[in-house]
Write a protein that holds these residues in place. Structure first.
Motif, PDB file in Angstrom:
ATOM      1  N   GLU A  21      52.271  39.765  48.366  1.00  0.00           N
ATOM      2  CA  GLU A  21      51.587  40.932  49.603  1.00  0.00           C
ATOM      3  C   GLU A  21      51.072  41.497  47.564  1.00  0.00           C
ATOM      4  O   GLU A  21      50.355  41.833  47.541  1.00  0.00           O
ATOM      5  N   ARG A  22      52.132  41.806  46.707  1.00  0.00           N
ATOM      6  CA  ARG A  22      51.664  42.373  44.829  1.00  0.00           C
ATOM      7  C   ARG A  22      50.823  41.287  44.609  1.00  0.00           C
ATOM      8  O   ARG A  22      49.414  41.896  43.846  1.00  0.00           O
ATOM      9  N   GLU A  23      50.954  40.769  45.133  1.00  0.00           N
ATOM     10  CA  GLU A  23      49.620  39.701  44.464  1.00  0.00           C
ATOM     11  C   GLU A  23      48.888  39.402  45.134  1.00  0.00           C
ATOM     12  O   GLU A  23      47.139  40.123  44.014  1.00  0.00           O
ATOM     13  N   ALA A  24      48.137  39.661  45.623  1.00  0.00           N
ATOM     14  CA  ALA A  24      46.714  39.704  46.653  1.00  0.00           C
ATOM     15  C   ALA A  24      46.251  41.599  46.446  1.00  0.00           C
ATOM     16  O   ALA A  24      45.225  41.277  45.955  1.00  0.00           O
ATOM     17  N   LEU A  25      47.712  42.086  46.755  1.00  0.00           N
ATOM     18  CA  LEU A  25      46.797  43.525  46.089  1.00  0.00           C
ATOM     19  C   LEU A  25      46.274  43.985  44.843  1.00  0.00           C
ATOM     20  O   LEU A  25      45.206  43.647  44.350  1.00  0.00           O
ATOM     21  N   ILE A  26      47.270  43.473  43.467  1.00  0.00           N
ATOM     22  CA  ILE A  26      46.782  43.168  42.231  1.00  0.00           C
ATOM     23  C   ILE A  26      45.215  42.746  41.915  1.00  0.00           C
ATOM     24  O   ILE A  26      44.185  42.808  41.798  1.00  0.00           O
ATOM     25  N   VAL A  27      45.181  41.087  42.639  1.00  0.00           N
ATOM     26  CA  VAL A  27      43.558  40.764  42.531  1.00  0.00           C
ATOM     27  C   VAL A  27      42.708  41.637  42.848  1.00  0.00           C
ATOM     28  O   VAL A  27      41.358  41.092  42.601  1.00  0.00           O
ATOM     29  N   GLU A  28      42.953  41.742  44.893  1.00  0.00           N
ATOM     30  CA  GLU A  28      42.118  42.491  45.127  1.00  0.00           C
ATOM     31  C   GLU A  28      41.179  43.729  44.487  1.00  0.00           C
ATOM     32  O   GLU A  28      40.362  44.257  44.353  1.00  0.00           O
ATOM     33  N   GLU A  29      42.063  44.215  43.959  1.00  0.00           N
ATOM     34  CA  GLU A  29      41.638  46.163  42.950  1.00  0.00           C
ATOM     35  C   GLU A  29      41.276  45.319  41.901  1.00  0.00           C
ATOM     36  O   GLU A  29      39.927  46.178  41.594  1.00  0.00           O
ATOM     37  N   LEU A  30      41.374  44.095  41.121  1.00  0.00           N
ATOM     38  CA  LEU A  30      40.693  43.684  40.178  1.00  0.00           C
ATOM     39  C   LEU A  30      39.313  43.594  40.309  1.00  0.00           C
ATOM     40  O   LEU A  30      38.290  43.992  39.902  1.00  0.00           O
ATOM     41  N   SER A  31      39.170  43.042  41.510  1.00  0.00           N
ATOM     42  CA  SER A  31      37.482  42.704  42.261  1.00  0.00           C
ATOM     43  C   SER A  31      37.024  43.548  42.722  1.00  0.00           C
ATOM     44  O   SER A  31      35.927  43.437  42.409  1.00  0.00           O
ATOM     45  N   LEU A  32      37.984  44.324  43.311  1.00  0.00           N
ATOM     46  CA  LEU A  32      37.613  45.900  43.250  1.00  0.00           C
ATOM     47  C   LEU A  32      36.669  47.037  41.904  1.00  0.00           C
ATOM     48  O   LEU A  32      35.861  47.161  42.752  1.00  0.00           O
ATOM     49  N   ALA A  33      37.443  46.576  41.000  1.00  0.00           N
ATOM     50  CA  ALA A  33      37.129  47.550  40.739  1.00  0.00           C
ATOM     51  C   ALA A  33      35.366  46.696  39.630  1.00  0.00           C
ATOM     52  O   ALA A  33      34.832  47.399  39.134  1.00  0.00           O
ATOM     53  N   LEU A  34      35.530  45.274  39.432  1.00  0.00           N
ATOM     54  CA  LEU A  34      34.494  44.738  39.512  1.00  0.00           C
ATOM     55  C   LEU A  34      33.260  45.227  39.734  1.00  0.00           C
ATOM     56  O   LEU A  34      32.689  45.783  39.056  1.00  0.00           O
ATOM     57  N   LYS A  35      33.498  45.360  42.085  1.00  0.00           N
ATOM     58  CA  LYS A  35      32.035  45.548  42.272  1.00  0.00           C
ATOM     59  C   LYS A  35      31.710  46.437  41.748  1.00  0.00           C
ATOM     60  O   LYS A  35      30.447  47.094  42.116  1.00  0.00           O
ATOM     61  N   GLU A  36      32.984  48.047  41.668  1.00  0.00           N
ATOM     62  CA  GLU A  36      32.326  48.979  41.533  1.00  0.00           C
ATOM     63  C   GLU A  36      31.334  49.095  40.409  1.00  0.00           C
ATOM     64  O   GLU A  36      30.985  49.849  40.260  1.00  0.00           O
ATOM     65  N   LEU A  37      31.515  48.315  38.910  1.00  0.00           N
ATOM     66  CA  LEU A  37      30.869  48.252  38.068  1.00  0.00           C
ATOM     67  C   LEU A  37      29.072  47.922  38.191  1.00  0.00           C
ATOM     68  O   LEU A  37      28.615  47.738  37.710  1.00  0.00           O
ATOM     69  N   GLY A  38      28.845  46.419  39.524  1.00  0.00           N
ATOM     70  CA  GLY A  38      27.567  46.821  39.975  1.00  0.00           C
ATOM     71  C   GLY A  38      28.445  45.225  39.594  1.00  0.00           C
ATOM     72  O   GLY A  38      26.823  44.099  39.745  1.00  0.00           O
ATOM     73  N   ILE A  39      29.546  44.619  39.673  1.00  0.00           N
ATOM     74  CA  ILE A  39      29.274  42.825  39.608  1.00  0.00           C
ATOM     75  C   ILE A  39      30.139  42.772  40.984  1.00  0.00           C
ATOM     76  O   ILE A  39      30.824  42.582  40.958  1.00  0.00           O
ATOM     77  N   ALA A  40      28.496  42.597  41.897  1.00  0.00           N
ATOM     78  CA  ALA A  40      29.095  42.186  43.343  1.00  0.00           C
ATOM     79  C   ALA A  40      30.069  40.195  43.047  1.00  0.00           C
ATOM     80  O   ALA A  40      30.162  40.114  44.451  1.00  0.00           O
ATOM     81  N   TYR A  41      29.514  40.068  42.209  1.00  0.00           N
ATOM     82  CA  TYR A  41      30.190  38.429  42.939  1.00  0.00           C
ATOM     83  C   TYR A  41      31.142  38.236  41.794  1.00  0.00           C
ATOM     84  O   TYR A  41      31.190  37.640  40.695  1.00  0.00           O
ATOM     85  N   VAL A  42      32.406  38.145  42.908  1.00  0.00           N
ATOM     86  CA  VAL A  42      33.543  37.495  41.547  1.00  0.00           C
ATOM     87  C   VAL A  42      34.583  36.329  42.777  1.00  0.00           C
ATOM     88  O   VAL A  42      34.861  36.238  43.831  1.00  0.00           O
ATOM     89  N   LEU A  43      34.501  35.591  41.540  1.00  0.00           N
ATOM     90  CA  LEU A  43      35.445  34.377  42.145  1.00  0.00           C
ATOM     91  C   LEU A  43      37.257  34.275  41.421  1.00  0.00           C
ATOM     92  O   LEU A  43      36.811  33.408  40.159  1.00  0.00           O
ATOM     93  N   PRO A  44      38.048  34.370  42.164  1.00  0.00           N
ATOM     94  CA  PRO A  44      38.888  33.629  41.350  1.00  0.00           C
ATOM     95  C   PRO A  44      39.466  32.751  41.621  1.00  0.00           C
ATOM     96  O   PRO A  44      39.187  31.547  42.875  1.00  0.00           O
ATOM     97  N   PHE A  45      40.096  31.660  40.750  1.00  0.00           N
ATOM     98  CA  PHE A  45      41.109  29.964  40.555  1.00  0.00           C
ATOM     99  C   PHE A  45      41.838  30.492  40.287  1.00  0.00           C
ATOM    100  O   PHE A  45      42.217  30.718  39.075  1.00  0.00           O
ATOM    101  N   THR A  46      43.493  29.956  41.235  1.00  0.00           N
ATOM    102  CA  THR A  46      44.358  29.879  40.804  1.00  0.00           C
ATOM    103  C   THR A  46      45.034  28.824  40.533  1.00  0.00           C
ATOM    104  O   THR A  46      44.989  27.327  41.148  1.00  0.00           O
ATOM    105  N   PHE A  47      46.189  28.913  39.076  1.00  0.00           N
ATOM    106  CA  PHE A  47      47.079  28.712  38.908  1.00  0.00           C
ATOM    107  C   PHE A  47      48.333  28.400  39.459  1.00  0.00           C
ATOM    108  O   PHE A  47      48.798  29.877  38.827  1.00  0.00           O
ATOM    109  N   LYS A  48      48.571  27.898  39.832  1.00  0.00           N
ATOM    110  CA  LYS A  48      50.373  28.032  40.211  1.00  0.00           C
ATOM    111  C   LYS A  48      51.690  27.031  39.287  1.00  0.00           C
ATOM    112  O   LYS A  48      50.738  26.890  38.200  1.00  0.00           O
ATOM    113  N   SER A  49      52.777  27.155  38.913  1.00  0.00           N
ATOM    114  CA  SER A  49      53.507  26.849  38.501  1.00  0.00           C
ATOM    115  C   SER A  49      53.756  25.877  38.215  1.00  0.00           C
ATOM    116  O   SER A  49      53.057  24.745  39.871  1.00  0.00           O
TER     117      SER A  49
END
Length: 378
Positions: A209-237
């Motif tokens: 849940e922490r991970e989901a929240l942190i990545v989501e908040e980063l995406s929202l921060a960018l979108k609030e600055l007019g950057i509408a398209y945010v796409l994460p690619f995750t790397f695991k251990s």
């Protein structure tokens, strides 16, 4: 804790995938921008402010070298590409310059490769805010988090034709949010108000849940600055049990998002019902952007029926309006619509009987008109 120097001791598979994603996008982005410039100028740029030494200890080239090698192969890019590389470690900057100078064909590039040695901070973002940049692909790959901020990304993407790919070291950022010693860096990254809100929201959350929240908040921060398209690619251990970091794409344009999504889908290690994993992890419904990426192809038909009830639009319009924030790519929509037509859940014009076949299967072109039954939402 692994140091940035140790990071370049060997070329890990994750690093090769990261470089491949960036290089593939650079190639596609450059050709789209060059075709669309139409009098806007005759230069494009690739900029990397955390460039590293240019190669790993096993001599595998890192991202800056691969991008230059890609440009050398194309006559137009050889005449148009401007590059700026930087690393705060003098030994890395020196090594990078030597590695670049040794690339076969490097002299065919019209513009000299600029390699600098400096610290990246908020002053860089402030200077970019005052500068009109040429179309630039901006790659930000800090070892930790210092120098990375939403304001830095926004300062570049406010210019026409600029996109950004950045490394988001989830492990260190997750730990840093509650570390008073690096509070300033976390505030720079997210913005002070949002960083404080994240700290409050993280209380009592489980790791996923922490991970989901942190990545989501980063995406929202960018979108609030007019950057509408945010796409994460995750790397695991290596064990596949935990997320180590994300490679995140940010753009103000759907075309860039579409291109990068196709690239990341092909680089994904797993697929479910033909849907690329993007290496995503289990996210709760609290974080809709990440949750939507979990739904397989079997759910797509139901979503399309509900979302477009009573509407009439082309296949491409259906895909364009629906795919953002979901892990589906265009071919997934064509497969879903083909099946829906066969099951009489939609009507298509021209119908399947009048459309060409490829390898024995009916095609579903971008301009096929789709009518969804039901009552349109008001």
């Amino acid at each position: 804790m692994t140091s940035s120097t140790e990071f370049f001791e060997e070329s890990r598979q994750q690093s090769r995938i990261k470089s491949r994603i960036v290089a593939k996008y650079f190639w596609a982005w450059a050709h789209v921008i060059v075709s669309a410039m139409k009098g806007r100028g005759n230069r494009i740029a690739y900029m990397d402010l955390f460039a590293g030494p240019g190669k790993y200890k096993d001599d595998t080239p890192s991202t800056p070298v691969i991008v230059l090698q890609t440009a050398i192969k194309d006559a137009r890019l050889r005449e148009m590409l401007v590059t700026l590389f930087n690393d705060k470690k003098l030994e890395f900057a020196t090594s990078l310059q030597k590695t670049i100078d040794a690339i076969p064909g490097i002299q065919t590039l019209k513009y000299k490769r600029l390699v600098q040695n400096g610290e990246v901070g908020q002053t860089i973002a402030e200077s970019f805010q005052k500068t009109k940049l040429i179309p630039t692909l901006f790659f930000v790959d800090p070892w930790g988090y210092k120098g990375l901020s939403v304001s830095l990304i926004s300062s570049v993407l406010r210019n026409w034709g600029c996109d950004c790919v950045f490394f988001f070291n989830y492990n260190r950022i997750n730990a840093g949010l509650n570390n008073e010693m690096v509070r300033e860096h976390m505030n720079d990254l997210f913005g002070e108000k949002r960083a404080d809100a994240i700290r409050e929201k993280l209380i009592g959350l489980q790791p996923d849940e922490r991970e989901a929240l942190i990545v989501e908040e980063l995406s929202l921060a960018l979108k609030e600055l007019g950057i509408a398209y945010v796409l994460p690619f995750t790397f695991k251990s290596e064990e596949g049990t935990r997320t180590t970091h994300h490679l995140i794409f940010a753009s103000k344009h759907f075309k860039g998002y579409e291109i990068m999504k196709e690239i990341m889908a092909k680089e994904s290690s797993e697929q479910e019902q033909g849907i690329a994993s993007f290496a995503y992890f289990a996210a709760s419904e609290k974080h809709q952007m990440l949750f939507e990426f979990l739904r397989p192809l079997s759910d797509l038909e139901e979503m399309l029926q509900m979302h477009f009830a009573g509407q009439k639009l082309t296949m491409y319009q259906t895909y364009e309006q629906h795919n953002v924030g979901r892990r589906y790519i265009k071919i997934n929509y064509k497969k879903a619509l083909t099946k829906m037509e066969a099951d009489n859940k939609i009507k298509a014009e021209p119908p399947a009987a009048k459309r060409p076949k490829r390898l024995g299967e009916v095609t579903f072109a971008d301009n096929v008109i789709v009518t969804f039954p039901g009552k349109a939402k008001i």
